[in-house]
Design a protein around this motif. Structure first.
Motif, PDB file in Angstrom:
ATOM      1  N   LEU A 166       0.957  -1.193   0.196  1.00 25.55           N
ATOM      2  CA  LEU A 166       0.017   0.441  -0.240  1.00 25.55           C
ATOM      3  C   LEU A 166       0.395   1.595   0.228  1.00 25.55           C
ATOM      4  O   LEU A 166       1.523   1.371   0.922  1.00 25.55           O
ATOM      5  CB  LEU A 166      -0.816   0.047   0.951  1.00 25.55           C
ATOM      6  N   HIS A 167       0.768   2.240  -1.320  1.00 26.48           N
ATOM      7  CA  HIS A 167       1.592   3.404  -1.159  1.00 26.48           C
ATOM      8  C   HIS A 167       0.119   4.614  -0.480  1.00 26.48           C
ATOM      9  O   HIS A 167      -0.479   4.378  -1.257  1.00 26.48           O
ATOM     10  CB  HIS A 167       2.071   3.811  -2.977  1.00 26.48           C
ATOM     11  N   PHE A 206       3.480  12.615  -9.561  1.00 21.95           N
ATOM     12  CA  PHE A 206       2.998  11.556  -9.415  1.00 21.95           C
ATOM     13  C   PHE A 206       2.298  11.136  -9.670  1.00 21.95           C
ATOM     14  O   PHE A 206       2.227   9.602 -10.533  1.00 21.95           O
ATOM     15  CB  PHE A 206       2.784  11.255  -7.505  1.00 21.95           C
ATOM     16  N   VAL A 207       1.124  12.044 -10.754  1.00 18.34           N
ATOM     17  CA  VAL A 207       0.499  10.861 -10.442  1.00 18.34           C
ATOM     18  C   VAL A 207       0.690  10.295 -12.734  1.00 18.34           C
ATOM     19  O   VAL A 207       0.248   9.484 -12.614  1.00 18.34           O
ATOM     20  CB  VAL A 207      -1.483  11.845 -10.937  1.00 18.34           C
ATOM     21  N   LYS A 208       1.561  10.914 -12.892  1.00 19.52           N
ATOM     22  CA  LYS A 208       1.839  10.413 -14.147  1.00 19.52           C
ATOM     23  C   LYS A 208       3.010   9.724 -14.215  1.00 19.52           C
ATOM     24  O   LYS A 208       3.058   8.750 -15.204  1.00 19.52           O
ATOM     25  CB  LYS A 208       2.307  11.812 -14.741  1.00 19.52           C
ATOM     26  N   GLN A 224      -4.136  -1.306  -8.578  1.00 17.46           N
ATOM     27  CA  GLN A 224      -4.940  -0.120  -8.150  1.00 17.46           C
ATOM     28  C   GLN A 224      -4.407   0.856  -8.101  1.00 17.46           C
ATOM     29  O   GLN A 224      -3.889   1.427  -7.890  1.00 17.46           O
ATOM     30  CB  GLN A 224      -5.491  -1.223  -7.597  1.00 17.46           C
ATOM     31  N   LEU A 225      -4.905   1.959  -8.524  1.00 12.22           N
ATOM     32  CA  LEU A 225      -4.819   3.478  -8.396  1.00 12.22           C
ATOM     33  C   LEU A 225      -6.230   4.480  -8.343  1.00 12.22           C
ATOM     34  O   LEU A 225      -6.979   3.834  -8.681  1.00 12.22           O
ATOM     35  CB  LEU A 225      -4.274   4.571  -9.482  1.00 12.22           C
ATOM     36  N   SER A 246      -1.717  -1.307  -3.462  1.00 14.86           N
ATOM     37  CA  SER A 246      -2.920  -0.223  -3.969  1.00 14.86           C
ATOM     38  C   SER A 246      -1.238   0.912  -4.334  1.00 14.86           C
ATOM     39  O   SER A 246      -1.022   1.453  -3.541  1.00 14.86           O
ATOM     40  CB  SER A 246      -3.536  -0.423  -3.218  1.00 14.86           C
ATOM     41  N   SER A 247      -2.672   2.002  -5.044  1.00 15.35           N
ATOM     42  CA  SER A 247      -1.582   3.462  -5.078  1.00 15.35           C
ATOM     43  C   SER A 247      -2.945   4.542  -4.138  1.00 15.35           C
ATOM     44  O   SER A 247      -3.734   3.956  -5.227  1.00 15.35           O
ATOM     45  CB  SER A 247      -0.862   3.955  -5.608  1.00 15.35           C
ATOM     46  N   ILE A 248      -3.506   5.272  -3.559  1.00 16.88           N
ATOM     47  CA  ILE A 248      -4.471   6.190  -2.929  1.00 16.88           C
ATOM     48  C   ILE A 248      -3.484   7.279  -2.705  1.00 16.88           C
ATOM     49  O   ILE A 248      -3.022   7.533  -2.143  1.00 16.88           O
ATOM     50  CB  ILE A 248      -4.850   5.687  -1.457  1.00 16.88           C
TER      51      ILE A 248
END
Length: 238
Positions: free
Chosen positions: A77-78, A151-153, A159-160, A183-185
């Protein structure tokens, strides 16, 4: 059990010495002496049994007796979280997320961010203390403050997700997370993500999620997200 931390220990280490401050704490405050056994982790998933062999020149030295390697979790988990205006609230999040089992944390700089710098050294100490207190053997990775767009790029987990408060189509995080997947949240600042940031995240493969009906503070939202993922991965598969 009392757990100590030494980042330089490895499975091939024979002896190790603690720095002056930690040596003083172990010998003077905890009253440990030669022959006593300490439980020490390197923060990389390994627990060592170490026997104290001497305390000399303000440094405690011990020899490694044995070690065990922690079984890796079936998921990672990130959390990417906008730092709060008050440092103590973000430190509370770091502490509790470490106890629950976060693997990586990236402070993110957003359009509505109230804090535009962080005290990374202080945050690292909070993580270390929480790891020892909760008897985990793996220290979460703490990244530098990163611009939201960067970060988003570059996020590449299975799972994002982006949790936001805008009136758009969203699904509950607990229905979206698949167990045994990384997952990244994204968790935004008190003023939430901007519309442009939400659009950018969606364009880069993130799914919009809700953390419930209540409007949560940043640090609370991050803990809810962390615990939701941890709980889903603890439920046995049919």
């Amino acid at each position: 059990m009392q757990l100590f931390y030494h980042p330089e220990m490895g499975i091939n280490s024979k002896e190790i010495s603690f720095d002056r401050e930690e040596s003083k704490h172990i010998s003077k405050v905890l009253r440990k002496k030669e022959g006593d056994i300490l439980k020490v982790t390197n923060g990389k998933g390994v627990l060592f049994n170490m026997e104290i062999i001497q305390f000399q020149n303000h440094r405690l030295t011990g020899k490694i007796l044995e070690y065990e390697v922690e079984k890796p979790k079936p998921y990672q988990l990130h959390l990417a979280v906008a730092p709060t205006k008050m440092n103590d609230r973000f430190e509370w999040f770091l502490e509790k997320a470490t106890e629950i089992g976060v693997d990586e944390i990236t402070p993110i700089l957003c359009d509505h961010s109230e804090r535009k710098n962080i005290k990374k050294d202080r945050f690292e100490r909070v993580l270390q203390s929480a790891m020892k207190q909760s008897l985990h053997y793996t220290l979460p990775i703490l990244n530098d403050l990163t611009p939201f767009s960067e970060f988003v790029k570059t996020a590449k987990n299975d799972q994002l997700f982006i949790a936001h408060c805008e009136e758009q189509q969203k699904f509950s995080l607990q229905t979206m997370v698949n167990p045994m997947k990384n997952s990244s949240i994204l968790i935004g600042p008190e003023g939430d993500f901007s519309a442009q940031e939400i659009d950018l995240a969606l364009q880069n493969g993130f799914s919009a999620v809700s953390l419930g009906n209540s409007r949560l503070r940043t640090e609370t939202a991050a803990i809810v997200a962390c615990h939701t993922v941890a709980l889903i991965n603890e439920i046995p598969l049919p």
